[in-house]
Design an enzyme around this catalytic site. Sequence first.
Site, short mmCIF file in Angstrom:
data_model
loop_
_atom_site.label_atom_id
_atom_site.label_comp_id
_atom_site.label_asym_id
_atom_site.label_seq_id
_atom_site.Cartn_x
_atom_site.Cartn_y
_atom_site.Cartn_z
N SER A 1 32.14 43.96 20.05
CA SER A 1 31.46 42.75 20.62
C SER A 1 30.13 42.40 19.57
O SER A 1 29.71 43.52 18.91
CB SER A 1 31.24 42.72 21.84
N TYR B 1 27.30 46.96 29.15
CA TYR B 1 28.24 46.39 28.23
C TYR B 1 27.71 46.72 27.01
O TYR B 1 28.55 47.01 26.01
CB TYR B 1 28.65 44.88 28.55
#
Length: 263
Positions: free
Chosen positions: A139, A152
């Site tokens: 990501s 995350y």
Amino acid sequence: MDFSGKVAVVTGGANGIGRAVSLGFARHGAKVLVVDRDAQAGAAVAAEIGKAAIFRQADVTRSTEVQGYVEAALEAFGAIDCFHNNAGIEGRVAPTAEYDEAIFDAVMGVNVKGAFLGLRHVLPVMIRQQRGAVVNTASIAGLVGTAGMSAYVASKHAVIGLTKVAAGEVGPLGIRVNAICPGPIVTRMVQDIAKQVSPNNPEGVEERYAASIPLRRYGTADEVANLVLFLCCDLASNITGAQYVVDGGRTAAPVGVSQGSVR
């Protein structure tokens, strides 16, 4: 991008990016094993593809279940040529000083341990074959920090690290390992994050974030799938150990006050 005669395994293949990748592989001729915890959605994707796909339910944090989906691919199709190591969860949005330990562990379990176990069990197959291409889903959160998303962000930085290590190890054997770094994509995960940030006005969160992207919009799952397919095909035969950003320019040139005159 011709995947005729190739076999692809996609984890987190029931929804979002994973679903788009599963359908994309099949559209370009591959046989596909769709892996997900969501049995109903995963089976629906396999049914949409047809005879060229099967579904296997699995929890990617459990080694025996990861080994199970690898064995299912080999039993059904005889090989694993392409592996999209994609399963992931977003966790909660909260300051690091207040982040729930159990949720942190859950995010790291799926996003890091799940990615590791995928590599651990798929790479031996590719080593025996002396061929293969792996794409891990990281990501832009693996490249920059985002307030309120410590678990995350940490997990996606770790995925990029795993990618680089694995690429160096198996490159001499003809196996390529890369990572993709999507920005905000129109998926349930991104919509859930917006709802956490502003339960009463998630659309406002998306509008503000989109305004900071040079292309002025979120990406689509199909746009990410196109990148995954490219990295798995022979056109990318000299690419390994890399992380490819697909974020509309968000990390390269975020729109700010200084760029207002360019509109």
